[in-house]
Scaffold this active site. Structure first.
Site, PDB file in Angstrom:
ATOM      1  N   CYS A   7      10.212  -4.109  13.990  1.00  0.00           N
ATOM      2  CA  CYS A   7      10.809  -5.448  13.852  1.00  0.00           C
ATOM      3  C   CYS A   7      11.024  -6.074  15.239  1.00  0.00           C
ATOM      4  O   CYS A   7      10.047  -6.321  15.946  1.00  0.00           O
ATOM      5  CB  CYS A   7      12.088  -5.386  13.024  1.00  0.00           C
ATOM      6  N   HIS A  10       9.779  -3.171   8.134  1.00  0.00           N
ATOM      7  CA  HIS A  10      10.672  -2.026   8.320  1.00  0.00           C
ATOM      8  C   HIS A  10      10.136  -0.827   7.545  1.00  0.00           C
ATOM      9  O   HIS A  10      10.382  -0.720   6.347  1.00  0.00           O
ATOM     10  CB  HIS A  10      12.077  -2.370   7.816  1.00  0.00           C
ATOM     11  N   GLU A  15      11.242   2.068   7.530  1.00  0.00           N
ATOM     12  CA  GLU A  15      12.368   2.874   7.038  1.00  0.00           C
ATOM     13  C   GLU A  15      13.006   2.278   5.786  1.00  0.00           C
ATOM     14  O   GLU A  15      13.860   2.896   5.169  1.00  0.00           O
ATOM     15  CB  GLU A  15      13.404   3.050   8.160  1.00  0.00           C
TER      16      GLU A  15
END
Lengths: 259, 213
Positions: free
Chosen positions: B79, B188, B190
């Protein structure tokens, strides 16, 4: 292109998931961690936890639930209910929430929205709006009024004026719940959702009343919602996330496919 | 050890946890010395470009990150941690990025809802290989959906330089770049469910294979 998120919502009361009708008559629906993992595996795009605990030890319990869930979840998580201060917001983000939802405390002190947005970024501030129709339930004439304290307290504030204000203060997203429809399975309040999506520049999650596949499609097509939130129909396995996404896709709505 | 650079810009635990989930020995680090001994470096970033760029500089870890990248240590930017690799951002003209990739960061199409806060499908850039996305030249894999939260994105010079995937949000948006030891994503990983974890597991394997200095 825009995609529509399917968002199961877990109302958490003293560490258990509960769900009622129009915010009352709560029924136990299970363990929040187990349900979260089930929804992640089934293709949920995001999860919302709302703390509806009335007792005073609520914060510690909720932070613990969030931390345990976030250890195993790798999709976005929004947590709300009882967020009163910047420190409350920070504690939830530290525990693993990606966004915090504020409601009652923001009515009492709207600067809370800008404090969180300035410190932690607008992208993590969701303003939850509990809206109730004024006048006749089926008429739009009276508009909608903002309620707080889990739907128990009328504020006298007009919903449309309030959403304009919170966006100016830095809200990054709105979670709009129709109190008239919550838990009823009569469908979203499409006028409410449509009025709001057409006037604010931030994403809007529609909540309250979804009961059928067609209700989901209406929320996106007629309401213009960016996220579609549901609780009862998923908790009780009346609809699967996969069936919802397949149906939306068949109606030309862009969704992340399951699997 | 995989160093997740913790430079005081908010919650970075989710990146750390996701790396651990896929078998990485990940750790949040606040000391440049730990970056020097790492087998891999992850630079997350949330919020505004200027805030992140200043925080990285003030933390004293910018130099360590830069020298790890220069030394060929596997690197993953996420990001704003991806955007920081470029020369600068229209979000804040008063501070430079790391300038390791050429181009600037610009605002997304303002006719769209901003930020883009949603899942979006990645489109492979034709003719490119990608270890991160497991794409061979000419392959056109569907079904790569990832979670984005951003209002700005890099515009590489020349256009699509090192870019392996884009997404469509009011036009083509750069979603992932890959150049030698540098991997970076606007999305993202994650927070991108099983797909995101797969991307991170490829990074962890690369760190184990290549290692640090």
């Amino acid at each position: 292109m825009k995609s529509v998120r399917i968002i199961p919502c877990l109302d958490v009361d003293a560490g258990r998931v509960k769900k009622g009708v129009r915010f009352v008559d709560l029924v136990d629906e299970g363990d929040p961690i187990e349900l979260s993992l089930r929804y992640d595996a089934e293709g949920a795009d995001e999860l919302v936890f709302l703390d509806i605990t009335a007792s005073s030890d609520r914060r510690a319990t909720m932070v613990d639930v969030v931390a345990r869930a976030a250890d195993q979840l790798f999709i976005p998580l929004t947590v709300g209910g009882g967020v009163r201060t910047l420190d409350d917001a920070k504690a939830l983000l530290r525990a693993g929430a990606d966004k915090v939802a504020v409601n009652t405390a923001a009515i009492a002190r709207p600067q809370l929205i800008s404090e969180i947005a300035d410190q932690l970024g607008s992208q993590c501030v969701v303003v939850a709006v509990d809206a109730k129709r004024q006048g006749s339930v089926n008429s739009q004439d009276g508009g909608w009024e903002v309620y707080t304290h889990g739907g128990r307290t009328a504020t006298g504030i007009d919903v449309l004026q309030w959403v304009d204000r919170v966006v100016q203060l830095g809200a990054g997203e709105l979670l709009v719940t129709s109190m008239d429809r919550d838990g009823t399975k009569d469908g979203f309040d499409l006028e409410l959702i449509g009025e709001i999506t057409s006037r604010v520049p931030v994403p809007v999650i529609a909540s309250g009343g979804v009961g059928t596949l067609e209700h989901f499609a209406e929320g996106a097509l007629k309401g213009g919602a960016d996220g579609l939130l549901a609780a009862s129909v998923f908790h009780r396995r009346e609809l699967s996330i996969e069936s919802v996404k397949e149906y939306l896709s068949s109606r030309g709505i862009n969704v992340r496919p399951v699997g | 050890m995989i160093a997740v650079v913790d430079y005081g810009i908010g919650n970075l635990r989710s990146a750390e946890k996701a790396l651990i989930k896929v078998g990485g020995d990940a750790r949040l680090v606040t000391d440049p010395g730990e970056i020097e001994i790492a087998d891999g470096v992850v630079l997350p970033g949330v919020g505004a470009f200027g805030g992140c760029a200043r925080a990285l500089r003030d933390s004293g870890m910018e130099g360590a990150v830069r020298s790890a990248i220069d030394a060929g240590v596997p690197f993953f930017g996420i990001c704003v941690g991806f955007q920081l690799l470029y020369e600068g951002s229209d979000e804040d003209d008063n501070i430079n990025g790391l300038g390791l990739l050429s181009g600037r960061v610009a605002k997304l199409d303002e006719s769209m809802k901003l930020p883009q806060m949603q899942w979006n499908e990645l489109m492979a850039v034709s003719g490119r290989n990608s270890e991160m996305l497991d794409l061979q030249s000419g392959s056109d894999r569907k079904g790569m959906w990832a979670y984005f939260v951003h209002s700005y994105a890099p515009v590489p010079v020349p256009y699509l330089d090192n870019v392996v995937a884009t997404c469509d949000y009011g036009g083509m948006v750069v979603a992932a770049v890959e150049r030698d030891n540098i991997w970076a994503t606007q999305f993202h990983p994650e927070k991108s469910g099983a797909f995101g974890l797969t991307v991170l597991s490829r990074f962890v394997k690369k760190c184990h294979r290549i290692g640090g200095r």
